[in-house]
Motif scaffolding. Sequence first.
Motif, short mmCIF file in Angstrom:
data_model
loop_
_atom_site.label_atom_id
_atom_site.label_comp_id
_atom_site.label_asym_id
_atom_site.label_seq_id
_atom_site.Cartn_x
_atom_site.Cartn_y
_atom_site.Cartn_z
N GLN A 154 14.76 8.53 -7.80
CA GLN A 154 14.48 7.21 -7.52
C GLN A 154 13.47 7.29 -6.35
OE1 GLN A 154 18.23 6.31 -4.86
NE2 GLN A 154 19.81 6.56 -6.32
N GLN A 155 12.80 8.41 -6.25
CA GLN A 155 11.93 7.82 -4.57
C GLN A 155 10.86 8.12 -5.41
OE1 GLN A 155 10.55 8.49 -1.34
NE2 GLN A 155 8.77 8.44 -2.73
N ARG A 156 10.59 8.49 -7.39
CA ARG A 156 9.28 8.36 -8.17
C ARG A 156 9.48 6.84 -8.23
NH1 ARG A 156 7.79 13.35 -11.21
NH2 ARG A 156 8.95 14.76 -10.25
N VAL A 157 10.51 6.88 -7.90
CA VAL A 157 10.41 4.60 -9.28
C VAL A 157 9.93 4.13 -7.61
CG1 VAL A 157 12.27 2.65 -9.43
CG2 VAL A 157 12.37 5.27 -10.45
N ALA A 158 10.48 4.56 -6.84
CA ALA A 158 9.88 3.95 -5.52
C ALA A 158 8.18 3.86 -5.25
CB ALA A 158 10.37 4.09 -3.66
N LEU A 159 8.12 5.05 -5.80
CA LEU A 159 6.37 5.26 -5.29
C LEU A 159 5.79 4.49 -6.43
CD1 LEU A 159 3.79 6.82 -4.19
CD2 LEU A 159 5.03 9.03 -6.35
N ALA A 160 6.16 4.70 -7.84
CA ALA A 160 5.30 3.13 -9.09
C ALA A 160 5.56 2.78 -8.65
CB ALA A 160 6.46 4.32 -10.50
N ARG A 161 6.40 1.89 -8.17
CA ARG A 161 6.51 0.25 -8.05
C ARG A 161 5.46 0.06 -6.82
NH1 ARG A 161 12.84 -2.45 -5.39
NH2 ARG A 161 11.60 -1.34 -3.73
N ALA A 162 5.57 0.85 -5.83
CA ALA A 162 4.77 0.57 -5.05
C ALA A 162 3.62 0.35 -5.25
CB ALA A 162 5.20 1.68 -3.28
N LEU A 163 2.81 0.74 -6.69
CA LEU A 163 1.75 0.93 -6.68
C LEU A 163 1.46 -0.10 -8.00
CD1 LEU A 163 1.12 4.97 -7.44
CD2 LEU A 163 -0.04 3.30 -5.54
N VAL A 164 1.59 -0.81 -8.91
CA VAL A 164 2.69 -1.67 -9.42
C VAL A 164 1.17 -2.64 -9.63
CG1 VAL A 164 3.54 -3.83 -10.41
CG2 VAL A 164 4.31 -1.33 -10.66
N ARG A 165 1.35 -2.94 -8.22
CA ARG A 165 -0.32 -4.08 -7.33
C ARG A 165 -1.51 -3.43 -8.26
NH1 ARG A 165 1.12 -8.99 -4.72
NH2 ARG A 165 0.98 -7.61 -2.50
N LYS A 166 -1.23 -2.24 -7.97
CA LYS A 166 -2.72 -1.60 -7.13
C LYS A 166 -2.90 -1.43 -6.02
CE LYS A 166 -4.22 -0.76 -12.14
NZ LYS A 166 -4.07 0.57 -12.12
N PRO A 167 -2.31 -1.68 -4.81
CA PRO A 167 -2.73 -1.67 -3.49
C PRO A 167 -3.85 -0.73 -2.87
CG PRO A 167 -0.58 0.14 -3.48
CD PRO A 167 -1.25 -0.82 -4.71
N GLU A 168 -4.52 -1.13 -2.24
CA GLU A 168 -5.86 -0.40 -1.78
C GLU A 168 -5.20 1.30 -0.35
OE1 GLU A 168 -10.30 -1.36 -1.62
OE2 GLU A 168 -9.00 -3.78 -1.97
N LEU A 169 -3.93 0.10 0.19
CA LEU A 169 -3.54 0.75 1.04
C LEU A 169 -2.20 0.79 0.78
CD1 LEU A 169 -3.19 2.12 3.97
CD2 LEU A 169 -2.88 -0.27 4.79
N LEU A 170 -0.84 2.20 0.56
CA LEU A 170 -0.05 2.67 0.68
C LEU A 170 0.86 3.43 1.88
CD1 LEU A 170 1.97 3.15 -1.78
CD2 LEU A 170 1.83 5.37 -1.50
N LEU A 171 1.77 2.35 2.58
CA LEU A 171 2.42 2.79 3.43
C LEU A 171 3.52 3.43 2.87
CD1 LEU A 171 1.63 -0.70 5.02
CD2 LEU A 171 0.57 1.52 5.74
N MET A 172 3.96 4.89 3.07
CA MET A 172 5.07 5.35 3.39
C MET A 172 5.84 6.32 4.36
SD MET A 172 3.25 8.06 0.42
CE MET A 172 4.55 7.76 -0.82
N GLN A 177 -6.63 6.95 -8.85
CA GLN A 177 -6.20 5.12 -7.74
C GLN A 177 -7.03 4.92 -6.75
OE1 GLN A 177 -2.72 3.39 -8.65
NE2 GLN A 177 -2.24 4.53 -9.98
N ALA A 178 -7.55 5.99 -6.03
CA ALA A 178 -8.21 5.77 -4.44
C ALA A 178 -8.03 4.99 -3.63
CB ALA A 178 -10.09 5.63 -5.30
N PHE A 179 -6.41 4.67 -3.48
CA PHE A 179 -5.86 4.56 -2.56
C PHE A 179 -5.85 4.95 -0.97
CE2 PHE A 179 -2.70 5.56 -5.24
CZ PHE A 179 -2.00 6.23 -4.36
N SER A 180 -5.67 4.36 0.34
CA SER A 180 -5.79 4.98 1.48
C SER A 180 -4.07 5.01 1.56
CB SER A 180 -6.30 4.33 2.42
OG SER A 180 -8.01 4.37 1.95
N VAL A 181 -3.59 6.26 1.87
CA VAL A 181 -2.06 6.42 2.67
C VAL A 181 -2.29 6.44 4.14
CG1 VAL A 181 -0.21 7.70 2.03
CG2 VAL A 181 -1.86 7.74 0.09
N ILE A 182 -0.58 5.72 4.90
CA ILE A 182 -0.05 6.42 6.05
C ILE A 182 0.84 6.26 5.62
CG2 ILE A 182 0.19 5.78 7.93
CD1 ILE A 182 -2.23 3.36 7.61
N LEU A 183 1.39 7.60 6.09
CA LEU A 183 2.79 8.54 5.64
C LEU A 183 3.23 8.59 6.76
CD1 LEU A 183 3.60 10.23 3.20
CD2 LEU A 183 2.56 12.16 4.37
#
Lengths: 297, 224
Positions: A143-161, A187-193
Motif C-alpha cells: 500500500q505504501q508503494r502505491v501511495a508513493l507511486a500515486r504521489a509521483l504520477v504528476r511529476k511533482p517537484e516537491l514531495l511531502l511525506m 526524478q530529482a524532486f525535493s522531499v520533506i519527510l
Amino acid sequence: MSDNLLDVHIRHTLHTAHGVLPMEVDFALARGQIMALTGPSGAGKTTLLRLIAGLIHPKTGRISFQNDRWLDSRTRLHIPAQDRHIGFVFQDYALFPHLTVRKNLLFALAKNQSPAVVDELLEATGLAQLADRKPAQLSGGQQQRVALARALVRKPELLLMDEPFAALDPEMRYQLQDLLLQLHRQQAFSVILVTHDMGEIFRLADRVAMMEKGKLTHFGTPSEVYLNEQTATDGLVIYGEVLTCEHHEDTLAATAWIDGKIRRLSLPLHYENQLRPGVTFTLHYAGGNADLRIIET
Amino acid sequence: MDTQPLILTFKLAGITSVLLLVIALPIAYWLVFGKFKGRGVVEALIGMPLVLPPSVIGFYLLLAFSPSHWFGAFIEEWMGLRLVFSFQGLVIASVLYSLPFMIYPIRAGLQALPPSLREASYTLGKSEWQTFTQVLLPNCKPAVLTAFVLTFAHTVGEFGVVLMIGGNIPGVTKVASVAIYNEVEALNYPAANAYAMVLFAITFIILLVVYSINNRLLRVRQPA
C-alpha cells in the motif's frame, strides 16, 4: 531568483493536547534536497506539512516555491492545494478503496498527461503484478508503494511525506527507503519527510529540521544537528548500532550494525567505556581522521 | 381491487426519492464540509419532520399552499400550479416530510470517510466537484442506497401529510395509505387488507434487496 526551491515563513496557532501554542517556522529548502522534519509528537510537524501543501491556512505568513508565491497573507493570496503541484504521501496512505492500484494512479493523471507514466511507475515500484488489485488486498508495504507511486504520477517537484514508513517492519522500511532514494535520483524532486526514525534521517536526509512546541529548534545537516558542531560536508558519515566490542592490544575491535549489514570496526581504545552493545553512534570521517560520536537516544 | 392508489403511491415515492436525492447530496456535503455558522439551526430544521406530528407539517403546508397565502399565490401566478389538493403539492410536501431520511444517512456516510481521502484527491490536483463525484460518493454507496430506500419507504408510508394537503381525489391524491383508511371507514375489510398486504410485501422485498446489496458492498471493502 534565489537558489531555494521552497521558502517558508509561517505564524500559526497550534491546538495540541497541552493547550494552544504559537507556531513560528522559517526555513528554506534547496532544490533536490531531502529534508527530515522531526521532533516530539504535538510539535506541529504534520500541521507544517499540511500548511505547505495548502490543505490548511496559516494565520499569517508567506510561502514561495521557485518563482511562484503560494501564500502571502498580506495580499490574501492562497493558492489552493490543487494548484501547488506537490505530491503528498499520507500517514494512512489515503488510497481510494474503490479503485484498483492502476486506477488509483490513473486518477492522479493531470489533464492531457500521457498514461504511460502510470505503467512506468508501476514497474519502478514493483507493483505491475498487483495493478488490478484493490488496496484492501495489499500488505502495508505494498500500500505504501502505491501511495508513493500515486504521489509521483504528476511529476511533482516537491514531495511531502507524513511518517510514510512508520508502520512498516524494518526490512520493508529499508526497501522503501531505497526505493525513495532511487526515485529521488531519477526524478530529482525535493522531499520533506516527517520521521522519528534516526536511521531514516541519516540514511535519507540532506537536512534535518527539528521541531519542538511549534518552533524549529535545530536546522542543518544530520551531523550538524546531532553532533552539535559544524562538520565538513565532504566527509563520510556512518550511522550504526554497536553489537559487540572487544579490547585488543592497542585498539578496540567492534562489530556494528551499519546500513543493514554487520561490519567490523577498529577504533581507538578511549571509546571503550562508551561502546556498549545497543549504543547507536555516528562515525564521521573527514580529512583522514575518524571522529566517533555517541548519539543520545 | 382498484390498483390506482397503489400505482399513485409508488409514483409519488419514486418522484420524491429522486428529487430528494438531487437536493440532499449538496446539502449533506455542505453540512459535513461547509464552513459556516449556524449549522446547528439548519440541522435542527432538517430533523423537524422526525419529531413533529405529520398533521403539523400538513397544516402549515396547507396554509402556505392555499391561493390566499403569498406563497400559494406566487406559485399559482408564476407557474400556473395550484398546490393544494394536487399531485405536485403532494410531491413538495413529501420532499419536505422525508428530508431527514435522505440527508442524515448521506451525511453520516460522508462523515465516516477518512479526511485524508478528500485531501489526497486535492493534492492530486482534483477539484471539489471531481473529488465529490469520483472519490467521496463511490465510497459511501451503501449510505446513499440506504438513504434512497428509507426515503422511498417512508414516502410509501406517508398518511397524515397527504390527508391534510392532498385529500382524497382518486388518481390525483388518493394514495394507498389513504385508500386503506377509506376502506376501513366503509367497513370494507377485505379491500383494506388487499392494499395493506401489497404495501407490506413490496416494501419488505425492497428493504430485503437493499440490505443484501449493502452487506455485499461492505464485505467487499473489508480485507479478505
